[in-house]
Design an enzyme around this catalytic site. Structure first.
Site, PDB file in Angstrom:
ATOM      1  N   ASP A  98      16.760  -4.816  20.593  1.00  0.00           N
ATOM      2  CA  ASP A  98      15.992  -4.801  19.349  1.00  0.00           C
ATOM      3  C   ASP A  98      15.359  -3.440  19.085  1.00  0.00           C
ATOM      4  O   ASP A  98      14.751  -2.850  19.981  1.00  0.00           O
ATOM      5  CB  ASP A  98      14.893  -5.878  19.441  1.00  0.00           C
ATOM      6  N   GLU A 134      20.810  -2.959  18.080  1.00  0.00           N
ATOM      7  CA  GLU A 134      20.286  -3.205  16.740  1.00  0.00           C
ATOM      8  C   GLU A 134      19.693  -1.885  16.257  1.00  0.00           C
ATOM      9  O   GLU A 134      18.508  -1.607  16.417  1.00  0.00           O
ATOM     10  CB  GLU A 134      19.210  -4.300  16.726  1.00  0.00           C
TER      11      GLU A 134
END
Ligand code: GLC
Ligand code: GLC
Length: 682
Positions: A315, A357
């Site tokens: 993330d 990501e």
């Protein structure tokens, strides 16, 4: 207070290419209870990946061998406690290392509770009593009863949005983790999670979870101890006594959440200092220049991998490394850190994959899959943010020129990696359009981004979209967009106007968007609800902690009544038309070896600027994807196809199984928003 190094340290002595004896001894001690053949396997892997590990660490930390020693020991401990079942899975994956690149893999992303909340009624299709979801079941258990729906969509990869223990109150949709080793109690327990990975694996589905590694919640133990004054833990964060340095850094830092969390630093009374908070004030950025942070996070990676989590979504990975005078994104050290972490998993739990990501501009994207000396050594998967943005841009302009320009400019990716292709996810859409790409086709990047925000918020006259503006940045004019796929593609607007024709167009647009992501190569990830054209959650603002964050509009609970109706073959509602069309695409995709991710997608214009062409060359012959991004019928001339070595009269469309419709002059007729996946039938 420390200033992160601005230059990578270079060790004075060359690094050994094999693990030194003390590393082998330390690993041996961890492996004492492991049978000899497994110990040998571990050592082979350690030797294989040692240069990658220590080499990458040397690009980041002054004492790379020490960090590598700690990492290797951790890898040995992880391997020693890894389930036999998972070790077998590791070997199985080593026999099919390209499993995630294959055309029969479709992904699905959802919040566990919104996908399989206990409120959910009976599952669709033929169910026996045993399949029914008991109302008292926690979501992680209830998901097992919903696997049939996923299988129907060809899903082999399931991303469940953050489910580890978040902070109390607003938690950014779970992206403010307080404890990486506990599951959010209302979703289930760690045992439920482990059981879920096992059950999914039995059905051929790999579980992907988020690894939130840029920041932890202010309530995480490390932050608690930092606030209590423990020096070791203060060094886990970027802590500043006064505004001098934060002010200096801020000069070049963009604002991620200008609306509800302006600035990148937060004063904390208990810490008695400023702390770096890129996102919300309660998400504290970790100081990745501290090797202790690296080892701690590696431990979390190994813990999740040993639960059977197969894909880790890294993330906000772009933000890990801070460098003065830059926007502190995409710094080279980010890739070195990923390479080192990747090497640890290759040694300890090699079926683990990394998914980056990095929602960044097209020119920064490919490094996340590995460029230059890090070719194929970093993440295995990365979001194709540019493709997503260009799909929406093409639909708004009915013109493919910018999309083709931008997508062609992206260098080829390593043949062992794959893109995640997607149209929507749980986040907003930011118009990551490069000014140079825009200029190359005669557009102003800034003005085009402004246009797209106007268009998708429904402000632009004649727009079919009904999105919401997310995070209006007054300084730059940037306005990101929230909204479900169906409302951005026109379903909401057609219903508003009670217009059947417009609804037909909207459904065709939803399917066209899916055809592009399924026909590109890589793992196409469907966002929960989009498979039935969900319009989103009309009540998103009723929940106090969510009301200021309109990304919740496109994070609805899946309506199983709608799903059940869509499973019946009736074509009456837009939901069932979307669902059956999507299933047809998935089926067609499974039979197309051209869509293996090792092959490149070659986008091009056709003489008609409303048609996108995507060529994929396979040893058995080419596949040509044609996509009409407009609401009028268009033609693809026979001479243009010939120029590509294709003969219109021998082509077959894999989606329908029929030859394309030709006009008298041998051109392919494409109806409004049509998609064709053409292969040669000879
Ligand atoms: C990622 C997530 C997003 C979150 C952010 C901060 O971009 O996708 O939802 O707000 O990271 O963790
Ligand atoms: C920023 C980040 C992106 C994230 C988003 C969340 O744009 O770059 O990673 O998805 O914030 O809204």
């Amino acid at each position: 207070m420390r200033v992160p190094p601005t230059n990578s340290p270079s060790p004075s002595t060359p690094l050994a290419t094999t693990p030194p004896p003390d590393v082998l001894d330390a690993c041996g001690a961890e492996l004492s209870a492991v049978p000899p053949h497994e110990r040998e396997l571990f050592e082979l892997r350690l030797r294989r990946w040692w240069p990658d590990l220590v080499g990458a660490l040397a690009d980041v930390y002054p004492e790379p061998v020490q960090v590598a020693l700690a990492s290797a020991t951790l890898a040995a401990r992880t391997f020693a406690s890894r389930d036999t079942d998972l070790k077998r899975h590791d070997l199985k994956r080593s026999l099919e290392p390209d499993w995630f690149q294959r055309p029969d893999v479709v992904g699905y992303a959802a919040y566990a509770d919104r996908f399989a909340g206990s409120r959910a009624p009976d599952p669709p299709g033929d169910v026996t009593e045993g399949d029914r979801v008991a109302p008292q079941q926690v979501p992680l258990r209830a998901i097992c009863d919903r696997i049939g729906h996923l299988e129907d969509l060809g899903v082999r990869y399931l991303h469940l949005l953050p489910l580890l223990q978040p902070r109390p109150g607003d938690d950014d949709g779970g992206y403010a983790v307080m404890d990486y080793r506990t599951v959010r109690p209302d979703l289930g327990t760690i045992d439920d999670l482990q059981d879920l990975t096992r059950r999914l694996r039995d059905r051929g589905i790999s579980l992907c979870l988020d690894l939130v590694l840029n920041h932890v919640a202010r309530e995480h133990d490390w932050a608690v101890r930092a606030r209590a004054g423990e020096e070791r833990y203060r060094r886990y964060f970027h802590v500043y006594a006064d505004r001098t340095e934060p002010d200096e850094w801020s000069r070049t830092l963009p604002d991620v959440f200008p609306d509800f969390a302006p600035g990148s630093f937060t004063w904390d009374d208990e810490l008695e200092a400023w702390v770096w908070t890129t996102f919300n004030s309660w998400q504290w950025d970790l100081a990745w220049d501290n090797p202790d942070v690296f080892v701690e996070m590696a431990d979390v990676v190994c813990f999740l991998a040993n639960l059977g989590v197969e894909v880790l979504r890294l993330d906000a990975i772009a933000f890990l490394w801070k460098r003065m005078g830059t926007n502190c994104q995409n710094q080279p050290e980010v890739h070195a850190i990923t390479q080192a972490m990747h090497a640890i998993t290759r040694i300890a739990c090699p079926s683990t994959l990394f998914k980056a990501e990095a929602i960044v501009g097209p020119h920064d994207l490919v490094s996340y899959l590995g460029q230059g000396s890090r070719h194929a050594k970093v993440s295995d998967l990365a979001y194709h943010n540019s493709l997503m943005v260009q799909i929406w841009s093409m639909l708004a302009t009915r013109d493919v020129r910018l999309g083709v320009q931008a997508l062609r400019a992206i260098p080829p990716v390593p043949t062992t990696t794959a893109w995640i292709t997607y149209a929507r996810c749980h986040d907003d859409i930011g118009w990551a359009i490069d000014d140079g790409d825009a200029a190359a086709v005669g557009l102003s990047g800034h003005e085009h981004r402004m246009f797209l925000s106007d268009f998708y918020s429904g402000r632009f006259p004649g727009s079919f979209a009904r999105g919401l503006v997310f995070q209006h940045n007054e300084e730059t004019g940037d306005r990101r967009i929230s909204g479900s796929l169906a409302s951005l593609a026109g379903v909401a607007e057609a219903l508003e106007n009670d217009d059947r024709w417009r609804l037909d167009d909207a459904v065709a647009r939803v399917l066209l968007v899916h055809a592009v992501i399924l026909g590109w190569g890589g793992i196409p990830v469907l966002w929960s609800g989009d498979e039935v054209g969900s319009l989103g959650d009309p009540h998103w603002a009723d929940v106090a902690d969510q009301a200021q964050d309109n990304r919740w509009v496109h994070r609805p609970a899946l309506d199983w009544d709608v799903v059940a109706a869509a499973h019946e073959s009736s074509e009456s509602s837009w939901s069932s038309r979307v669902f059956s069309g999507l299933r047809r695409l998935v089926r067609a995709r499974q039979g197309l070896p051209h869509l293996h991710a090792a092959l490149a997608a070659e986008p091009a214009q056709t003489p008609d600027l409303g048609i996108l062409s995507v060529m994929r060359r396979h040893p058995t012959g080419p596949m040509l994807g044609l996509y009409n991004v407009t609401e009028s019928p268009r033609l693809v001339p026979g001479w243009w196809l010939q120029g590509r070595g294709l003969d219109a009269s021998s082509l077959v469309d894999a989606i329908t199984g029929a030859p394309p419709e030709l006009d008298g002059a041998g051109a392919i007729r494409m109806s409004r928003y049509a998609a064709l996946w053409l292969t040669d039938s000879r």
